[in-house]
Scaffold this motif. Sequence first.
Motif, PDB file in Angstrom:
ATOM      1  N   GLN A  30     -10.389  18.315  -6.056  1.00 46.16           N
ATOM      2  CA  GLN A  30      -9.253  18.069  -5.159  1.00 46.16           C
ATOM      3  C   GLN A  30      -8.471  16.852  -5.658  1.00 46.16           C
ATOM      4  O   GLN A  30      -9.050  15.832  -6.001  1.00 46.16           O
ATOM      5  CB  GLN A  30      -9.798  17.831  -3.749  1.00 46.16           C
ATOM      6  N   VAL A  31      -7.153  16.995  -5.712  1.00 44.76           N
ATOM      7  CA  VAL A  31      -6.322  15.879  -6.169  1.00 44.76           C
ATOM      8  C   VAL A  31      -6.159  14.847  -5.054  1.00 44.76           C
ATOM      9  O   VAL A  31      -5.812  15.190  -3.930  1.00 44.76           O
ATOM     10  CB  VAL A  31      -4.936  16.377  -6.629  1.00 44.76           C
ATOM     11  N   ARG A  32      -6.421  13.604  -5.391  1.00 39.49           N
ATOM     12  CA  ARG A  32      -6.231  12.523  -4.415  1.00 39.49           C
ATOM     13  C   ARG A  32      -4.947  11.773  -4.780  1.00 39.49           C
ATOM     14  O   ARG A  32      -4.808  11.321  -5.915  1.00 39.49           O
ATOM     15  CB  ARG A  32      -7.415  11.550  -4.452  1.00 39.49           C
ATOM     16  N   ALA A  33      -4.061  11.684  -3.801  1.00 37.95           N
ATOM     17  CA  ALA A  33      -2.744  11.118  -4.119  1.00 37.95           C
ATOM     18  C   ALA A  33      -2.490   9.824  -3.368  1.00 37.95           C
ATOM     19  O   ALA A  33      -3.003   9.612  -2.266  1.00 37.95           O
ATOM     20  CB  ALA A  33      -1.655  12.122  -3.784  1.00 37.95           C
ATOM     21  N   ILE A  34      -1.706   8.968  -3.994  1.00 39.45           N
ATOM     22  CA  ILE A  34      -1.153   7.824  -3.263  1.00 39.45           C
ATOM     23  C   ILE A  34       0.370   7.934  -3.337  1.00 39.45           C
ATOM     24  O   ILE A  34       0.926   8.350  -4.343  1.00 39.45           O
ATOM     25  CB  ILE A  34      -1.627   6.465  -3.822  1.00 39.45           C
ATOM     26  N   ALA A  35       1.018   7.620  -2.213  1.00 39.81           N
ATOM     27  CA  ALA A  35       2.473   7.751  -2.166  1.00 39.81           C
ATOM     28  C   ALA A  35       3.071   6.373  -1.922  1.00 39.81           C
ATOM     29  O   ALA A  35       2.499   5.551  -1.209  1.00 39.81           O
ATOM     30  CB  ALA A  35       2.887   8.700  -1.053  1.00 39.81           C
ATOM     31  N   GLY A  36       4.183   6.131  -2.538  1.00 40.02           N
ATOM     32  CA  GLY A  36       4.718   4.775  -2.447  1.00 40.02           C
ATOM     33  C   GLY A  36       6.180   4.692  -2.071  1.00 40.02           C
ATOM     34  O   GLY A  36       6.911   5.669  -2.072  1.00 40.02           O
ATOM     35  N   ALA A  37       6.548   3.496  -1.758  1.00 35.29           N
ATOM     36  CA  ALA A  37       7.952   3.204  -1.472  1.00 35.29           C
ATOM     37  C   ALA A  37       8.218   1.805  -1.959  1.00 35.29           C
ATOM     38  O   ALA A  37       7.350   0.944  -1.938  1.00 35.29           O
ATOM     39  CB  ALA A  37       8.224   3.301   0.016  1.00 35.29           C
ATOM     40  N   ARG A  38       9.401   1.592  -2.441  1.00 40.45           N
ATOM     41  CA  ARG A  38       9.746   0.248  -2.852  1.00 40.45           C
ATOM     42  C   ARG A  38      11.159  -0.045  -2.373  1.00 40.45           C
ATOM     43  O   ARG A  38      12.076   0.734  -2.601  1.00 40.45           O
ATOM     44  CB  ARG A  38       9.712   0.125  -4.366  1.00 40.45           C
ATOM     45  N   VAL A  39      11.326  -1.124  -1.664  1.00 34.39           N
ATOM     46  CA  VAL A  39      12.640  -1.507  -1.164  1.00 34.39           C
ATOM     47  C   VAL A  39      12.868  -2.929  -1.609  1.00 34.39           C
ATOM     48  O   VAL A  39      12.023  -3.785  -1.432  1.00 34.39           O
ATOM     49  CB  VAL A  39      12.687  -1.420   0.377  1.00 34.39           C
ATOM     50  N   SER A  40      14.017  -3.194  -2.220  1.00 35.72           N
ATOM     51  CA  SER A  40      14.159  -4.517  -2.804  1.00 35.72           C
ATOM     52  C   SER A  40      14.694  -5.551  -1.825  1.00 35.72           C
ATOM     53  O   SER A  40      14.486  -6.724  -1.989  1.00 35.72           O
ATOM     54  CB  SER A  40      15.017  -4.469  -4.056  1.00 35.72           C
ATOM     55  N   HIS A  41      15.433  -5.105  -0.806  1.00 37.30           N
ATOM     56  CA  HIS A  41      15.900  -6.083   0.179  1.00 37.30           C
ATOM     57  C   HIS A  41      15.655  -5.538   1.567  1.00 37.30           C
ATOM     58  O   HIS A  41      16.143  -4.471   1.891  1.00 37.30           O
ATOM     59  CB  HIS A  41      17.387  -6.375   0.017  1.00 37.30           C
ATOM     60  N   VAL A  42      14.913  -6.280   2.343  1.00 38.04           N
ATOM     61  CA  VAL A  42      14.593  -5.783   3.674  1.00 38.04           C
ATOM     62  C   VAL A  42      15.697  -6.156   4.628  1.00 38.04           C
ATOM     63  O   VAL A  42      15.638  -7.143   5.328  1.00 38.04           O
ATOM     64  CB  VAL A  42      13.273  -6.378   4.164  1.00 38.04           C
ATOM     65  N   GLN A  43      16.761  -5.401   4.625  1.00 36.01           N
ATOM     66  CA  GLN A  43      17.829  -5.664   5.579  1.00 36.01           C
ATOM     67  C   GLN A  43      18.784  -4.499   5.631  1.00 36.01           C
ATOM     68  O   GLN A  43      18.800  -3.661   4.751  1.00 36.01           O
ATOM     69  CB  GLN A  43      18.582  -6.931   5.215  1.00 36.01           C
ATOM     70  N   GLY A  44      19.572  -4.496   6.685  1.00 34.07           N
ATOM     71  CA  GLY A  44      20.589  -3.454   6.827  1.00 34.07           C
ATOM     72  C   GLY A  44      19.981  -2.076   6.766  1.00 34.07           C
ATOM     73  O   GLY A  44      18.853  -1.850   7.178  1.00 34.07           O
ATOM     74  N   SER A  45      20.766  -1.151   6.198  1.00 38.77           N
ATOM     75  CA  SER A  45      20.372   0.244   6.244  1.00 38.77           C
ATOM     76  C   SER A  45      19.176   0.504   5.340  1.00 38.77           C
ATOM     77  O   SER A  45      18.458   1.467   5.511  1.00 38.77           O
ATOM     78  CB  SER A  45      21.537   1.122   5.820  1.00 38.77           C
ATOM     79  N   GLU A  46      18.955  -0.376   4.354  1.00 37.08           N
ATOM     80  CA  GLU A  46      17.826  -0.147   3.461  1.00 37.08           C
ATOM     81  C   GLU A  46      16.495  -0.301   4.174  1.00 37.08           C
ATOM     82  O   GLU A  46      15.485   0.188   3.716  1.00 37.08           O
ATOM     83  CB  GLU A  46      17.864  -1.127   2.286  1.00 37.08           C
ATOM     84  N   LYS A  47      16.558  -1.018   5.304  1.00 38.93           N
ATOM     85  CA  LYS A  47      15.322  -1.275   6.019  1.00 38.93           C
ATOM     86  C   LYS A  47      14.564  -0.017   6.349  1.00 38.93           C
ATOM     87  O   LYS A  47      13.355   0.011   6.340  1.00 38.93           O
ATOM     88  CB  LYS A  47      15.622  -2.003   7.320  1.00 38.93           C
ATOM     89  N   THR A  48      15.298   0.994   6.691  1.00 37.03           N
ATOM     90  CA  THR A  48      14.620   2.207   7.093  1.00 37.03           C
ATOM     91  C   THR A  48      14.353   3.101   5.902  1.00 37.03           C
ATOM     92  O   THR A  48      13.627   4.062   6.004  1.00 37.03           O
ATOM     93  CB  THR A  48      15.472   2.981   8.103  1.00 37.03           C
ATOM     94  N   SER A  49      14.944   2.756   4.728  1.00 36.75           N
ATOM     95  CA  SER A  49      14.846   3.719   3.642  1.00 36.75           C
ATOM     96  C   SER A  49      13.440   3.827   3.077  1.00 36.75           C
ATOM     97  O   SER A  49      13.075   4.850   2.558  1.00 36.75           O
ATOM     98  CB  SER A  49      15.888   3.423   2.558  1.00 36.75           C
ATOM     99  N   HIS A  50      12.640   2.767   3.174  1.00 36.70           N
ATOM    100  CA  HIS A  50      11.281   2.941   2.646  1.00 36.70           C
ATOM    101  C   HIS A  50      10.471   3.899   3.494  1.00 36.70           C
ATOM    102  O   HIS A  50       9.554   4.539   3.019  1.00 36.70           O
ATOM    103  CB  HIS A  50      10.566   1.604   2.444  1.00 36.70           C
TER     104      HIS A  50
END
Length: 507
Positions: free
Chosen positions: A5-25
């Motif tokens: 069984q494949v074990r996966a890790i999923a990631g997100a990277r956001v460079s600035h925690v503010q404005g609309s990017e906040k929710t993008s991660h």
Amino acid sequence: MENRQVRAIAGARVSHVQGSEKTSHLDQHETGAKYTANQGWDLVGSFEDLDVSALNTSPWDRPDLGPWLNDRAHEWDALVVAKTDRLFRSAKDATDLAHWAEQNNKILVMVDDGLKLDFFHPQDEQDPFAVMLAKIFLILSAMFAELEGRRFVQRAQSRVRFLRPTDRWGWGIAPYTHIVIDHPSGTGKALALNPVTQPVVHDVVERRLLIEDQSMTNIAVSLNDEKVLTPRDQRRVERGEKPQGESWTVNQLMRILTSLATQGIKLANGKPVLDDEGRPVRVGPPTFSGEVWDQLQGLLKERSGEPRKRRHSTNPLLGVGKCGECGASLRQRSQTTPAGKTHRYYVCGRSPKACLGVSIRADDAEEIVAQTFLEDCGSLVVLRRVFQPGEDHSYELAEVEQTIESLREDRALGLFSGPEDEARYRDQMRALIARRDVLRALPSRVAGWIYEPTGTTYAEDWASAEVERRRKLLTEAGVVFRLHEPNQWAVEVPDDMKDRMRQASSS
Ligand SMILES: [Zn+2]
């Protein structure tokens, strides 16, 4: 290894925690998780690199991803991210990671980019050409991400940050009224008045609107006739490109005439950026004096309240005629008799269903209105409506109140999350509320229309006036022609207006 069984890790990277990017991660997490579920893999972990610039930090050095690549590498088989640029912004990182994945039998997936490098499943089960292509695309897309990342960093370095106001112009195109110049301090950019567009807006506001009271439609038409470049064409010319001959629109004009950017105020997402005291940050000189700006906003607001009264039209009773049943404006309708004669009528203008029986011959109605009005007020002095700028701070007060409201909204939306943000929110709010209380306490005279007596009477003016001027005399005097049935109508002159006219006439 085949059937494991494949074990996966999923990631997100956001460079600035503010404005609309906040929710993008969060969105990116979802992308990774969804993909993992679709593949039937187990999601065994996630990483979330916040506020780390991928361009400067290799995947192995990032706080949350790093451990998964170093000490915890044995805990997973597949690494799933939404996009290439979420994993790395340099071609070297991409080749390094691809190489590492090959040595460690890992799968790398960039969901949105459609890229998958599989070193987990035995190579002989796979098309070697496809594996090679995937490697090439991975490196290519990392190269583009690197390019884009460089631009991103350049922009971000001096970018408008909602929570960190400066008087520097961050990025983006200057408002129509301004140009971008080097900041006087030597670092960053600022705005200066655009010598080409300033005469245009000053003419529009100070002559056409405030003196001649032209409609926005007329102004747009004459700007087009005079071949004045639109904002976009103007920018093209400034960049050394050819203008495309675009036309001005009323909306475009309205945007320029109402946006605080025209006054050199820094905006982010359409809202003024505030300093620590809650005051809007200025990045360039204002186009208009505060007085003219207030006058302009007052006029535009006034007009938006009664949009149809303002348009020049062929309806001589526009803004005067009202349906006595429902209150809608009367509209004109032509009717041709079987004998071929065409008559004009005023009828109830309600849509989609007009009131039945509210109808009168237009000539009759116009005569009734003229006669009744002139009998009533013909000997009185004509009052001219003039906009008087407020001597108070009502506009500024409204602005402060609006700012308080939008800050509250922003906070309700969760845009102030960290303790630092929260402290800033409180400081700004405290300053704004103090400012509001000061403004409220100041003596005030609200900006608005006043009535100035002219030297002539309504009867005199009427005789020499054209249709449109007559209509204006009527609307400015507040005259209403209320129609119930062909023979049942009323011509009303508001009492306060009549008092004013009498007063002006006796003095
Ligand atoms: Zn009606």
